[in-house]
Design an enzyme around this catalytic site. Structure first.
Site, mmCIF file in Angstrom:
data_model
loop_
_atom_site.group_PDB
_atom_site.id
_atom_site.type_symbol
_atom_site.label_atom_id
_atom_site.label_comp_id
_atom_site.label_asym_id
_atom_site.label_seq_id
_atom_site.Cartn_x
_atom_site.Cartn_y
_atom_site.Cartn_z
ATOM 1 N N THR A 56 -7.415 10.761 -3.969
ATOM 2 C CA THR A 56 -6.321 11.626 -4.413
ATOM 3 C C THR A 56 -4.955 10.986 -4.167
ATOM 4 O O THR A 56 -4.794 10.188 -3.230
ATOM 5 C CB THR A 56 -6.392 12.973 -3.657
ATOM 6 N N TYR A 104 -6.223 17.185 4.514
ATOM 7 C CA TYR A 104 -7.004 16.843 3.323
ATOM 8 C C TYR A 104 -6.796 15.373 2.942
ATOM 9 O O TYR A 104 -7.752 14.614 2.768
ATOM 10 C CB TYR A 104 -6.582 17.771 2.166
HETATM 11 N N1 UFG Z 1 2.575 26.476 -7.408
HETATM 12 C C1 UFG Z 1 3.368 27.594 -7.473
HETATM 13 N N2 UFG Z 1 2.760 28.820 -7.437
HETATM 14 C C2 UFG Z 1 1.397 28.958 -7.322
HETATM 15 C C3 UFG Z 1 0.606 27.797 -7.250
HETATM 16 C C4 UFG Z 1 1.218 26.568 -7.300
HETATM 17 O O1 UFG Z 1 4.592 27.506 -7.560
HETATM 18 O O2 UFG Z 1 0.919 30.111 -7.272
HETATM 19 C C5 UFG Z 1 3.228 25.165 -7.441
HETATM 20 C C6 UFG Z 1 3.014 24.352 -6.179
HETATM 21 O O3 UFG Z 1 3.909 24.746 -5.173
HETATM 22 C C7 UFG Z 1 3.243 22.946 -6.698
HETATM 23 C C8 UFG Z 1 2.692 23.004 -8.137
HETATM 24 O O4 UFG Z 1 2.663 24.388 -8.486
HETATM 25 O O5 UFG Z 1 4.614 22.703 -6.758
HETATM 26 C C9 UFG Z 1 1.307 22.436 -8.277
HETATM 27 O O6 UFG Z 1 0.481 23.064 -7.298
HETATM 28 P P1 UFG Z 1 -1.122 23.042 -7.360
HETATM 29 O O7 UFG Z 1 -1.615 23.840 -6.200
HETATM 30 O O8 UFG Z 1 -1.590 23.420 -8.722
HETATM 31 O O9 UFG Z 1 -1.468 21.497 -7.188
HETATM 32 P P2 UFG Z 1 -1.067 20.507 -6.006
HETATM 33 O O10 UFG Z 1 -0.127 19.510 -6.597
HETATM 34 O O11 UFG Z 1 -0.634 21.200 -4.779
HETATM 35 O O12 UFG Z 1 -2.501 19.937 -5.642
HETATM 36 C C10 UFG Z 1 -3.137 18.946 -6.367
HETATM 37 C C11 UFG Z 1 -4.645 19.054 -6.178
HETATM 38 C C12 UFG Z 1 -4.985 18.915 -4.733
HETATM 39 C C13 UFG Z 1 -4.428 17.626 -4.230
HETATM 40 C C14 UFG Z 1 -2.952 17.542 -4.502
HETATM 41 C C15 UFG Z 1 -2.367 16.225 -4.138
HETATM 42 O O13 UFG Z 1 -5.074 20.300 -6.665
HETATM 43 O O14 UFG Z 1 -6.404 18.946 -4.574
HETATM 44 O O15 UFG Z 1 -2.698 17.714 -5.893
HETATM 45 O O16 UFG Z 1 -0.983 16.350 -4.039
HETATM 46 F F1 UFG Z 1 -4.570 17.522 -2.895
#
Ligand code: UFG
Length: 334
Positions: free
Chosen positions: A124, A148
């Protein structure tokens, strides 16, 4: 991507999960036999559609060796099974290290015992940690901030050691944000609980949940929200097929980013959801979420150079359209 896998078995550990099911489909589409290994703790039995499955938990060393022994003539192993929810890892590092690191060690030991040598590992972008260097290059120092990310980096290191000492051939794929769904609408993103932006925003758009929260609107970005590199899950699946072809061409070791190179903000996602579904997404601005980085996007050049891989399905409209089609089916809405 086509690469003839006729008659070849590929063990897909975590094959009942979101990305794993798409990998199984890609293997089958190329004539291969995907064998899913899963403990079905978060994977779905209904997502196993393209080959047999074994119920196995990698934390059980003896059971893991038994399952691999049943399929010891496999051509390659794809390892995607892990605990992925970043927030839970911060509260339960013991569980994360056991499931991810001990599980991977048991998998590597079973492969060593049976002389299975080709491994594709799902890592990742979370292994890089905080940096202003964008786009992210594979040579970037890896300093993960989340438990993670630390477990994934530990596994990367274990795999490198197994390569050096025991001749394991491996490809580590560092995925960016997996998104979208297979064009058939049969498989897609179904986490429980769901924490990812796109499925949450789709549910909010059609009134299946209340207003969603956008975590942080004061970031140093053009619209104040975080920026991510969304790559279509079918592109991620096809990167594995490129990897299997690379093994056949003699590749024995690499780490590559699997992303598009393009950053998209959270509000741009909501806008595209409105365009595709015709429904505005109701949201409240909320405080920043712990552990979120401002922007993360890949330099995708190395994946092209080493594997020949480029993303083909990852324009944002296609990502949202396919995710929407899948969720319309799940939610039974037109
Ligand atoms: N977000 C919101 N509201 C929500 C959910 C997400 O504003 O209800 C935002 C988060 O704060 C972030 C963006 O949307 O800014 C993307 O969030 P996600 O949870 O969809 O994805 P992430 O980038 O946090 O996570 C992804 C993978 C993980 C991995 C990570 C690495 O899903 O498994 O990238 O950075 F670890």
């Amino acid at each position: 991507m086509t690469f003839d896998l006729t008659g070849k078995t590929v063990i897909v550990v975590g094959g009942a999960g979101y990305i794993g099911a798409h990998v199984c489909k890609a293997v089958a589409d190329n004539g291969g036999i995907p064998v899913t290994f899963d403990n079905f703790s978060s994977g779905h039995r209904h997502a196993v559609k393209w080959g047999p499955s074994e119920t196995v938990d990698l934390r059980d060393k003896a059971a893991t060796l038994d399952a691999f022994t049943k399929h010891k003539s496999a051509h390659a192993v794809v390892h995607l099974a892990s605990s992925i929810e970043v927030g839970i890892g911060e509260k339960d590092p013991a569980g994360f290290y056991e499931n991810n690191v001990v599980g991977a060690l048991n998998l590597l030991e079973a492969m060593r015992e049976l002389s299975l040598t080709n491994l594709i590992f799902s890592s990742t972008c979370a292994t890089y940690g905080e940096t202003d260097q964008m786009p992210l290059l594979e040579s970037q120092v890896q300093n993960p901030f989340s438990v993670y990310g630390k477990t994934k980096l530990a596994i990367e290191h274990m795999i490198q050691s197994y390569h050096k000492a025991y001749g394991l051939a491996y490809i580590t794929l560092r995925y960016f944000n997996a998104s979208g769904a297979d064009s058939s609408g049969l498989i897609g993103e179904e986490h429980d609980p769901e924490t990812h932006l796109i499925p949450i925003a789709l549910a909010a758009a059609v009134g299946l949940r209340g207003k969603m929260k956008i975590f942080g609107t004061d970031y140093d970005t053009p619209d104040g929200t975080c920026i991510r590199d969304y790559i279509h899950v079918s592109d991620i699946a096809s990167a594995h097929i490129y990897g299997l072809e690379a093994f056949a061409n003699g590749l024995t070791q690499t780490e590559v980013n699997i992303g598009t190179g393009k950053g998209v903000s959270n509000l741009e996602i909501l806008k595209m959801i409105e365009t595709v579904t015709g429904h505005a997404v109701a949201y409240d601005a909320a405080p920043r979420r712990d552990g979120d980085l401002t922007r993360l996007y890949a330099d995708p050049k190395r994946a092209k150079e080493v594997l020949g891989f480029t993303a083909e399905h990852s324009n944002l409209k296609n990502i949202i359209q396919t995710a929407w089609k899948f969720h319309q089916g799940v939610w039974n809405i037109k």
